[in-house]
Every structure is written in C-alpha cells, then in structure tokens.
Design an enzyme around this catalytic site. Structure first.
Site, PDB file in Angstrom:
ATOM      1  N   ASP A   1      -6.540   2.063  -8.430  1.00  0.00           N
ATOM      2  CA  ASP A   1      -5.213   2.346  -7.889  1.00  0.00           C
ATOM      3  C   ASP A   1      -4.131   1.389  -8.402  1.00  0.00           C
ATOM      4  O   ASP A   1      -4.443   0.266  -8.776  1.00  0.00           O
ATOM      5  CB  ASP A   1      -5.264   2.316  -6.353  1.00  0.00           C
TER       6      ASP A   1
ATOM      7  N   GLU B   1       0.857  -1.182   0.000  1.00  0.00           N
ATOM      8  CA  GLU B   1       0.000   0.000   0.000  1.00  0.00           C
ATOM      9  C   GLU B   1       0.897   1.238   0.000  1.00  0.00           C
ATOM     10  O   GLU B   1       1.751   1.401   0.879  1.00  0.00           O
ATOM     11  CB  GLU B   1      -0.904   0.014   1.237  1.00  0.00           C
TER      12      GLU B   1
ATOM     13  N   HIS C   1      -3.465  -2.693  -8.439  1.00  0.00           N
ATOM     14  CA  HIS C   1      -4.727  -3.246  -7.973  1.00  0.00           C
ATOM     15  C   HIS C   1      -5.777  -3.152  -9.081  1.00  0.00           C
ATOM     16  O   HIS C   1      -6.608  -4.041  -9.238  1.00  0.00           O
ATOM     17  CB  HIS C   1      -5.187  -2.474  -6.731  1.00  0.00           C
TER      18      HIS C   1
END
Length: 269
Positions: free
Chosen positions: A151, A99, A141
């Site tokens: 994203d 992330e 993603h």
C-alpha cells in the site's frame, strides 16, 4: 491521548491508545501513506483505536475526504511496523502516518476517489509545511516495508500528488516489451547497478547482482510508486532509466550510488 486537532482540516477526533514517545524526541521527517485494507472506514478507525490491535496512525481519510485524527503529531503512532528508510530502522519515531481508506488489493482495490485525493493533498501540504518534510520524505508503506506491504499501491496517483506539492515524481521511462526473467533481460552488473541506485535513494536491500527474492520485492515497491505502468519486479531498461532520473532529481550522483556496497538492513520478512 489526543484532545485537540493539529490541523484545521480535521473533522473528527478518535483517540487511539496505541502510542508512545518518539525516540530521542526527534521531529518527524517522513510522511508515510497507507491504505486501510478494510471494508469500511468505520471498521478501520475502530480497529486502530483498540488496544489489542497494537496499531495506530495519526490520521485516517475516508473516501469522501473526511479526516479523523487519532494520534497527536508529536507522539509516535504504530503504523509502519518493521521498516527501513535511508538508515532509519525506527520509522515510526521518524514519521507521521496517514491511513487512506481503501479495501486494498485483496478486496477489489478500487480507485482512490477525487474528494479523498484532495483531502490527502490538503492535509499533506499542511503537514510537510509545518514539519518541513522534504519531497523525498513522502513515501508509501510499501517503500519502507516492501516485503510485507503493497500500500497504497500502483493505483494511488503519486504523480498528481507531487504536482500539487506533496512528494516527488519524475517522468517514468515507458515500459518496453516483456522479455522474460530479469536474468535474461539484464546481466548481473546491471542488476547490481539498479540495486545500488535503490539503496542510494533509501530502500533497504543487499547488493547481490541477482534476480533474487529480496531484489524482486524492492523493485516491485519502487515500481508501485515511480513506474506503475508495470509492476513485475524485473530490472528492465525502463526501471533503470527511471531510477537514474529519480537520483538526479534527488541530487545523488552516479558516483555516490556506485560507491555503495550493501545495506546493513535488508527488506523485512
């Protein structure tokens, strides 16, 4: 729960309870990059560490390049959700998830700063080397869940990252003038050819030869990653030529792509 870092690049450990074992114990062969989609990295890490969130990731990278590990690489983190790539439907079992802090499209979508991108590069190089993840296995993603996710998006510098040794890139064909609806710009045969090439590369979609919702969704995902100059979901000359270059780079022949009929896994809703 994680008790030691897997990489010497990690600054902090913040364990998440949202983990389980990789199915069949297979080693990760994909590296999936996300953005946090939250206002601050502190809030993102807090959410990813709460049992009720039912989400997690292996690493979080803040804007200043600080790296926090939340899940051991040998364990299955819950970062990809309903997703698909090259026949894989349990992407969480087959991947490591990073992330990257960015508030995302719904909150200004700023550029990814240089210290953060350098940290993505360094950690990415470390992970792909240790797990022997191929360049084509470094994905966004949005690549594996195009109907649900955008994203890390078109501002993420996939070109720079690939030049540094993480991921793959081909020179995108320049975009031409916008003609209008894809059905006006390209016929059914060309749309179907583009769909077959995307399926051959790894995206999940049905080959319909139509400018339908699932096709536009997957084309946008492809464009966000490989043709970010215009993300419109239209199968145009630039998209087709860029796809051809990507398949050539991946060693996938036109004959292999043309033989494909459809995927048993269409994009998730």
């Amino acid at each position: 729960m994680i008790d030691r870092a897997d990489s010497g690049l990690v600054h902090d450990l913040h364990p998440s309870p949202n983990i389980d074992e990789r199915v069949c114990g297979a080693p990760p062969r994909l590296l999936i990059l996300h953005y946090t989609g939250m206002k601050t990295c502190v809030r993102a890490i807090d959410w990813l560490s709460r049992r009720e969130s039912k989400v997690s990731c292996h690493y979080v990278i803040d804007c200043d390049g600080r790296i926090t590990q939340m899940v051991a690489e040998t364990q299955r983190a819950w970062h990809a959700g309903v997703s698909y790539w090259q026949g894989i439907t349990d992407v969480n079992s087959a991947s490591i998830g990073i992330e990257i802090h960015n508030p995302g499209h719904d909150d200004g979508y700023p550029e990814f700063p240089e210290p953060q991108m350098r940290a993505v590069r360094d950690l990415g190089l470390d992970i792909v080397a240790r797990w022997k993840i191929p360049a084509g296995g470094v994905l966004g993603h949005s690549d594996v869940a195009p109907a649900r996710k955008m994203d890390p998006g078109e501002k993420f510098d996939w070109h720079w990252l690939a030049q540094a040794g993480v991921g793959t890139w081909v020179e995108p064909e320049p975009v031409g003038p916008l003609i209008g609806a894809v059905s006006d710009a390209m016929g059914a045969d060309e749309i179907a050819r583009a769909q077959r090439m995307m399926l051959a590369y790894g995206y999940g979609l049905a080959i319909t030869g139509q400018n339908d919702k699932q096709s536009r969704t997957v084309v946008r995902a492809f464009q966000r990653h490989f043709r970010p100059a215009r993300v419109d979901g239209l199968v145009d000359h630039s998209t087709i030529v860029t796809l051809e270059r990507l398949l050539t780079d991946a060693g996938i022949s036109k004959a292999e792509a043309s033989d494909l009929q459809s995927s048993s896994m269409t994009v998730s809703s």
